[in-house]
Enzyme design. Sequence first.
Site, mmCIF file in Angstrom:
data_model
loop_
_atom_site.group_PDB
_atom_site.id
_atom_site.type_symbol
_atom_site.label_atom_id
_atom_site.label_comp_id
_atom_site.label_asym_id
_atom_site.label_seq_id
_atom_site.Cartn_x
_atom_site.Cartn_y
_atom_site.Cartn_z
ATOM 1 N N LYS A 276 -29.490 -4.180 -24.003
ATOM 2 C CA LYS A 276 -29.182 -5.494 -24.261
ATOM 3 C C LYS A 276 -30.144 -6.248 -23.310
ATOM 4 O O LYS A 276 -30.781 -5.992 -22.495
ATOM 5 C CB LYS A 276 -27.892 -5.805 -23.753
ATOM 6 C CG LYS A 276 -26.604 -5.404 -24.461
ATOM 7 C CD LYS A 276 -25.124 -5.737 -23.891
ATOM 8 C CE LYS A 276 -23.913 -5.083 -24.426
ATOM 9 N NZ LYS A 276 -23.759 -5.556 -25.847
ATOM 10 N N ARG A 350 -16.815 2.186 -30.038
ATOM 11 C CA ARG A 350 -16.190 2.944 -30.995
ATOM 12 C C ARG A 350 -16.385 4.366 -30.866
ATOM 13 O O ARG A 350 -15.687 5.223 -31.360
ATOM 14 C CB ARG A 350 -16.782 2.517 -32.593
ATOM 15 C CG ARG A 350 -18.262 2.580 -32.705
ATOM 16 C CD ARG A 350 -18.802 1.978 -33.783
ATOM 17 N NE ARG A 350 -19.196 0.452 -33.291
ATOM 18 C CZ ARG A 350 -19.551 -0.349 -34.215
ATOM 19 N NH1 ARG A 350 -19.951 -0.067 -35.471
ATOM 20 N NH2 ARG A 350 -19.626 -1.541 -33.743
#
Length: 536
Positions: A276, A350
């Site tokens: 990020k 996930r």
Amino acid sequence: MPTFELSSASPTEAAADALIVPFFQGREPGPGVDVVQRALGADLMSTLADHGLQGKVGESFAIPTFGKIEAKTVVLVGLGKRKEAGTQAIRKAAMKVTRSVTKFHTVASTVHQVGDSPQASAHAFAEGVALGAYRFDRYKERPIDSASQEKPKLAKILALTNGRRSASQTGLTRGQVYAEAANWARDLVNTPAIDATPSYLADEARTMARRSGLTCKIWTKAELQRGGFGGILGVGAGSVNEPRLIELTYEGGGNRAPIGITGKGVTFDSGGLSIKDAAGMEWMKADMGGAAATLATMRAVAELQPRVDLIAAIPSAENLPGGSAIRPGDVLRHRGGKTSEVLNTDAEGRLILADALAYLAEKKPRVIIDSATLTGAAMVALGNDVYAVIGSDQQLIDALLAAGREEGEQGWELPLWTDYRRHIESSVADVKNMGIRWGGAITAALFLKEFVGDVPWAHLDVAGTAFAEQSGDLWPRGATGSPARTLIRYIEGESGRGRAPRTSAPKAKASAPRKASSRKSSAPASGSKRTSARRG
Ligand code: BES
Ligand code: ZN
Ligand code: ZN
């Protein structure tokens, strides 16, 4: 955290530093206003008019009492329209006004006397006060209140009753349990990732379990390897802080299969090798908000003792780009054997949840609920007040939406649009961890669905609601505890039979672990015993 006491003292005689009394839109006096006005010899409603107060929810005005009543200050707080003033208005007003009275030691109030149900009103009031009084000042040398520039002193709340004492007492106790659990989740989320590592979360869970009589097993890295938890291990591979799986069990003598819950526990999300940018990482210590809310739920359930069985399996890992980190293109083998292709290491939530969901599904629960700060897309869709609810079972979804509404912690349904499954079809593995840009919250949910088998399941994407980037009316900057109160309320609603909460909080450090089995003798045999759960 202030303590709550019922008192039958009159508003003018209650031994408190401040007295909070409500008023309604149009400057209509609420309970307690008349007797205070008479004692002060003042028309408080016209004072409000003079200062431009309307009576909007949470609007407040403090007036000195010049020794004419016991409290030195009376704080008038708005509850909106009289007809609509119920639990939502009480909770909000209490949250807001409490932030302005923390400089007082003892505060009395009649706010919970509003509304049709004394228990529900007292619940909302205690919850609002306890949430509003929350501060995270553990890392400050000198904790002071930014509004008053004083040290917060709030220690005691006197809830002034006008009868119905037992309903009010039950409400106060329960509201406090809800809020204290949520505040614990806030502490966990606010704690910086340098300290809040996966093993720290595991230690916190173990301590909580010991105090509340829950069964706890912490899966270490070696055990996760033996158990085939490739998603948790993969995401944790780039950090020296090893991953964990936290397993907690509550046996409440339910006569149905247990409810399974899990939450994303990424203690820091740098994105991994798909790193990020700096702004994107600012809040990523909060990427374990789902895990914190799930832990808080277990804690509250242990106190409230609903007649239901519960199992939590909470995966925790730190997503860093160390030399041993997973790379785009890697394939991970999850618990149960399904594989996923990692195309973006920043879609890591996930990957760890897949293992936990597959593990929970093995236990044949009646439903599974996961909570996760999973996608920026959910935040784009719904903003910071509302979380996304996506699932395979409409009854479960509706029950969660209703529980959230009752707690003033709302969700909104997004569709589990199965046609988008094609976006996560992988050429090398069973599924890939990234779809196209559009509908990101939905493709993330479709990924999770691969791992729940045929168990009815719902997913709460709390990326927008788990923390407040800026200080607002209701929440100071930082964690909110979302969606802990929704989950607690949902689970209580599933209880076979309601029961009074324990009156003593499970704080006694030296007390022996309370055995949930004290109720087992009277409980019908459960058809789904968790025989494979190892204890550690
Ligand atoms: N933890 C983030 C999601 C998030 C973003 C939570 C902002 C709170 C605030 C998650 O792991 C993530 O990075 N998701 C990606 C997925 C994408 C790479 C498929 C996202 O949403 O951009
Ligand atoms: Zn990420
Ligand atoms: Zn994340």
